[in-house]
Design a protein around this motif. Sequence first.
Motif, mmCIF file in Angstrom:
data_model
loop_
_atom_site.group_PDB
_atom_site.id
_atom_site.type_symbol
_atom_site.label_atom_id
_atom_site.label_comp_id
_atom_site.label_asym_id
_atom_site.label_seq_id
_atom_site.Cartn_x
_atom_site.Cartn_y
_atom_site.Cartn_z
ATOM 1 N N GLU A 176 -82.716 11.187 65.289
ATOM 2 C CA GLU A 176 -83.533 12.048 66.143
ATOM 3 C C GLU A 176 -84.899 11.434 66.403
ATOM 4 O O GLU A 176 -85.422 11.485 67.526
ATOM 5 C CB GLU A 176 -83.692 13.419 65.491
ATOM 6 C CG GLU A 176 -84.592 14.391 66.233
ATOM 7 C CD GLU A 176 -84.077 14.771 67.606
ATOM 8 O OE1 GLU A 176 -84.888 15.161 68.468
ATOM 9 O OE2 GLU A 176 -82.851 14.680 67.836
ATOM 10 N N ALA A 177 -85.490 10.826 65.389
ATOM 11 C CA ALA A 177 -86.795 10.186 65.551
ATOM 12 C C ALA A 177 -86.710 9.025 66.542
ATOM 13 O O ALA A 177 -87.605 8.841 67.370
ATOM 14 C CB ALA A 177 -87.309 9.692 64.199
ATOM 15 N N ARG A 178 -85.631 8.246 66.475
ATOM 16 C CA ARG A 178 -85.469 7.128 67.419
ATOM 17 C C ARG A 178 -85.309 7.635 68.843
ATOM 18 O O ARG A 178 -85.839 7.042 69.788
ATOM 19 C CB ARG A 178 -84.264 6.273 67.018
ATOM 20 C CG ARG A 178 -84.521 5.361 65.828
ATOM 21 C CD ARG A 178 -83.398 4.379 65.615
ATOM 22 N NE ARG A 178 -82.164 5.026 65.176
ATOM 23 C CZ ARG A 178 -81.881 5.344 63.918
ATOM 24 N NH1 ARG A 178 -82.765 5.084 62.960
ATOM 25 N NH2 ARG A 178 -80.735 5.903 63.608
ATOM 26 N N LYS A 179 -84.567 8.725 69.010
ATOM 27 C CA LYS A 179 -84.413 9.301 70.351
ATOM 28 C C LYS A 179 -85.760 9.773 70.891
ATOM 29 O O LYS A 179 -86.072 9.579 72.067
ATOM 30 C CB LYS A 179 -83.430 10.468 70.297
ATOM 31 C CG LYS A 179 -81.994 10.059 70.023
ATOM 32 C CD LYS A 179 -81.100 11.282 69.881
ATOM 33 C CE LYS A 179 -79.671 10.876 69.542
ATOM 34 N NZ LYS A 179 -78.803 12.066 69.321
ATOM 35 N N ALA A 180 -86.552 10.402 70.017
ATOM 36 C CA ALA A 180 -87.854 10.919 70.448
ATOM 37 C C ALA A 180 -88.807 9.786 70.821
ATOM 38 O O ALA A 180 -89.455 9.817 71.878
ATOM 39 C CB ALA A 180 -88.462 11.781 69.345
ATOM 40 N N VAL A 181 -88.903 8.783 69.957
ATOM 41 C CA VAL A 181 -89.810 7.661 70.207
ATOM 42 C C VAL A 181 -89.341 6.872 71.430
ATOM 43 O O VAL A 181 -90.146 6.475 72.285
ATOM 44 C CB VAL A 181 -89.893 6.748 68.963
ATOM 45 C CG1 VAL A 181 -90.698 5.489 69.284
ATOM 46 C CG2 VAL A 181 -90.532 7.491 67.799
ATOM 47 N N GLY A 182 -88.030 6.645 71.532
ATOM 48 C CA GLY A 182 -87.503 5.917 72.678
ATOM 49 C C GLY A 182 -87.748 6.643 73.988
ATOM 50 O O GLY A 182 -88.130 6.030 74.992
ATOM 51 N N ALA A 183 -87.531 7.970 73.975
ATOM 52 C CA ALA A 183 -87.757 8.762 75.188
ATOM 53 C C ALA A 183 -89.229 8.744 75.584
ATOM 54 O O ALA A 183 -89.565 8.679 76.772
ATOM 55 C CB ALA A 183 -87.293 10.195 74.967
ATOM 56 N N LEU A 184 -90.110 8.785 74.582
ATOM 57 C CA LEU A 184 -91.547 8.796 74.876
ATOM 58 C C LEU A 184 -91.983 7.488 75.529
ATOM 59 O O LEU A 184 -92.682 7.495 76.551
ATOM 60 C CB LEU A 184 -92.335 9.032 73.588
ATOM 61 C CG LEU A 184 -93.848 9.234 73.753
ATOM 62 C CD1 LEU A 184 -94.375 10.202 72.697
ATOM 63 C CD2 LEU A 184 -94.607 7.908 73.629
ATOM 64 N N PHE A 185 -91.550 6.360 74.974
ATOM 65 C CA PHE A 185 -91.978 5.079 75.532
ATOM 66 C C PHE A 185 -91.305 4.795 76.873
ATOM 67 O O PHE A 185 -91.937 4.258 77.789
ATOM 68 C CB PHE A 185 -91.704 3.951 74.534
ATOM 69 C CG PHE A 185 -92.673 3.931 73.386
ATOM 70 C CD1 PHE A 185 -94.019 3.687 73.602
ATOM 71 C CD2 PHE A 185 -92.251 4.176 72.099
ATOM 72 C CE1 PHE A 185 -94.934 3.692 72.554
ATOM 73 C CE2 PHE A 185 -93.150 4.183 71.042
ATOM 74 C CZ PHE A 185 -94.490 3.930 71.262
ATOM 75 N N ALA A 186 -90.035 5.180 77.007
ATOM 76 C CA ALA A 186 -89.359 4.978 78.289
ATOM 77 C C ALA A 186 -89.941 5.894 79.361
ATOM 78 O O ALA A 186 -90.223 5.463 80.491
ATOM 79 C CB ALA A 186 -87.861 5.236 78.129
ATOM 80 N N GLY A 187 -90.139 7.169 79.005
ATOM 81 C CA GLY A 187 -90.699 8.116 79.963
ATOM 82 C C GLY A 187 -92.139 7.799 80.312
ATOM 83 O O GLY A 187 -92.546 7.890 81.477
ATOM 84 N N GLY A 188 -92.932 7.439 79.299
ATOM 85 C CA GLY A 188 -94.327 7.093 79.550
ATOM 86 C C GLY A 188 -94.471 5.873 80.431
ATOM 87 O O GLY A 188 -95.334 5.820 81.318
ATOM 88 N N THR A 189 -93.612 4.887 80.204
ATOM 89 C CA THR A 189 -93.654 3.680 81.035
ATOM 90 C C THR A 189 -93.266 3.994 82.482
ATOM 91 O O THR A 189 -93.914 3.525 83.431
ATOM 92 C CB THR A 189 -92.704 2.612 80.462
ATOM 93 O OG1 THR A 189 -93.108 2.283 79.125
ATOM 94 C CG2 THR A 189 -92.737 1.349 81.318
ATOM 95 N N SER A 190 -92.216 4.792 82.651
ATOM 96 C CA SER A 190 -91.779 5.173 84.002
ATOM 97 C C SER A 190 -92.869 5.953 84.733
ATOM 98 O O SER A 190 -93.131 5.733 85.921
ATOM 99 C CB SER A 190 -90.505 6.016 83.923
ATOM 100 O OG SER A 190 -89.457 5.291 83.314
ATOM 101 N N LEU A 191 -93.512 6.878 84.001
ATOM 102 C CA LEU A 191 -94.582 7.669 84.604
ATOM 103 C C LEU A 191 -95.767 6.792 84.989
ATOM 104 O O LEU A 191 -96.366 6.964 86.062
ATOM 105 C CB LEU A 191 -95.022 8.757 83.621
ATOM 106 C CG LEU A 191 -95.921 9.873 84.157
ATOM 107 C CD1 LEU A 191 -95.219 10.651 85.258
ATOM 108 C CD2 LEU A 191 -96.308 10.823 83.017
ATOM 109 N N THR A 192 -96.089 5.833 84.132
ATOM 110 C CA THR A 192 -97.195 4.915 84.411
ATOM 111 C C THR A 192 -96.915 4.083 85.663
ATOM 112 O O THR A 192 -97.783 3.913 86.521
ATOM 113 C CB THR A 192 -97.436 3.983 83.206
ATOM 114 O OG1 THR A 192 -97.737 4.769 82.049
ATOM 115 C CG2 THR A 192 -98.587 3.022 83.477
ATOM 116 N N ILE A 193 -95.699 3.571 85.761
ATOM 117 C CA ILE A 193 -95.320 2.777 86.933
ATOM 118 C C ILE A 193 -95.352 3.635 88.192
ATOM 119 O O ILE A 193 -95.886 3.229 89.236
ATOM 120 C CB ILE A 193 -93.913 2.173 86.733
ATOM 121 C CG1 ILE A 193 -93.946 1.126 85.621
ATOM 122 C CG2 ILE A 193 -93.412 1.549 88.040
ATOM 123 C CD1 ILE A 193 -92.586 0.599 85.228
ATOM 124 N N GLY A 194 -94.804 4.850 88.111
ATOM 125 C CA GLY A 194 -94.741 5.720 89.279
ATOM 126 C C GLY A 194 -96.107 6.119 89.796
ATOM 127 O O GLY A 194 -96.371 6.069 91.010
#
Length: 231
Positions: A176-194
């Motif tokens: 669960e921790a890996r899913k949370a951390v992975g989602a945060l970095f993937a989502g944050g990166t996508s949001l930053t690019i967008g």
Amino acid sequence: GYIQGQSLFYRNNIAWWKSQVNSLIGLLDDPTAFVARKFNVIDEGVRMGAISSPTEFLFARQGIGSIPTKIPLIGPAVRGFNRAFEWFIISGQTYLYEAARSPILRKTPEGEASIKALSSLGSAIRKELGTESYAILGVRPTQRTYEALAAFAARFFRANVGLLAQSLTRGPGGAEARKAVGALFAGGTSLTIGINWAVTGKLPNITDPFAPDWMQFPIGKSYFNAFGPFY
């Protein structure tokens, strides 16, 4: 709710919005309708350590930690904010636990093994919403009171560091921790690019960590990031 619930925002965005609604309701009163619907999940989640009991955040209801809530005129507003903050966290943890417990119960036989698995899951979920168990950490009530009065987010800091550390472990909690951390970095990166593309027509700076705009996006004359305490 964005900072405290940043992991939830990327891990389960629908749950984040539902928690915001309960938080708004909490400004005026406890969201009893939500509690009635989710009572069994909340009860189990509290016992498994996934969901923090009410009245454990910011200001206490009695003692030194309750002083800000008793100030004339300001006190009621402080109590409302405290209640809204509590219910955002409890709601988010409830939605996360409700969604994640079913797959574990299907794979794990009932009994001690399932309790151990759900407790492991619970340890990650409570960290995702920036909370940690003071009892498990051995933090004394006096220290908790001083931290609250000083507006020092020690619990939030401990939870975020603990989530990163737990992502390197095994078991349901580590997953669960890996899913949370992975989602945060993937989502944050996508949001930053967008946002960078929408505002400047360019990709963000991802190559120079020493530049002031590294992994950030411009709003006006300032730069902001989508990773909160993990930046």
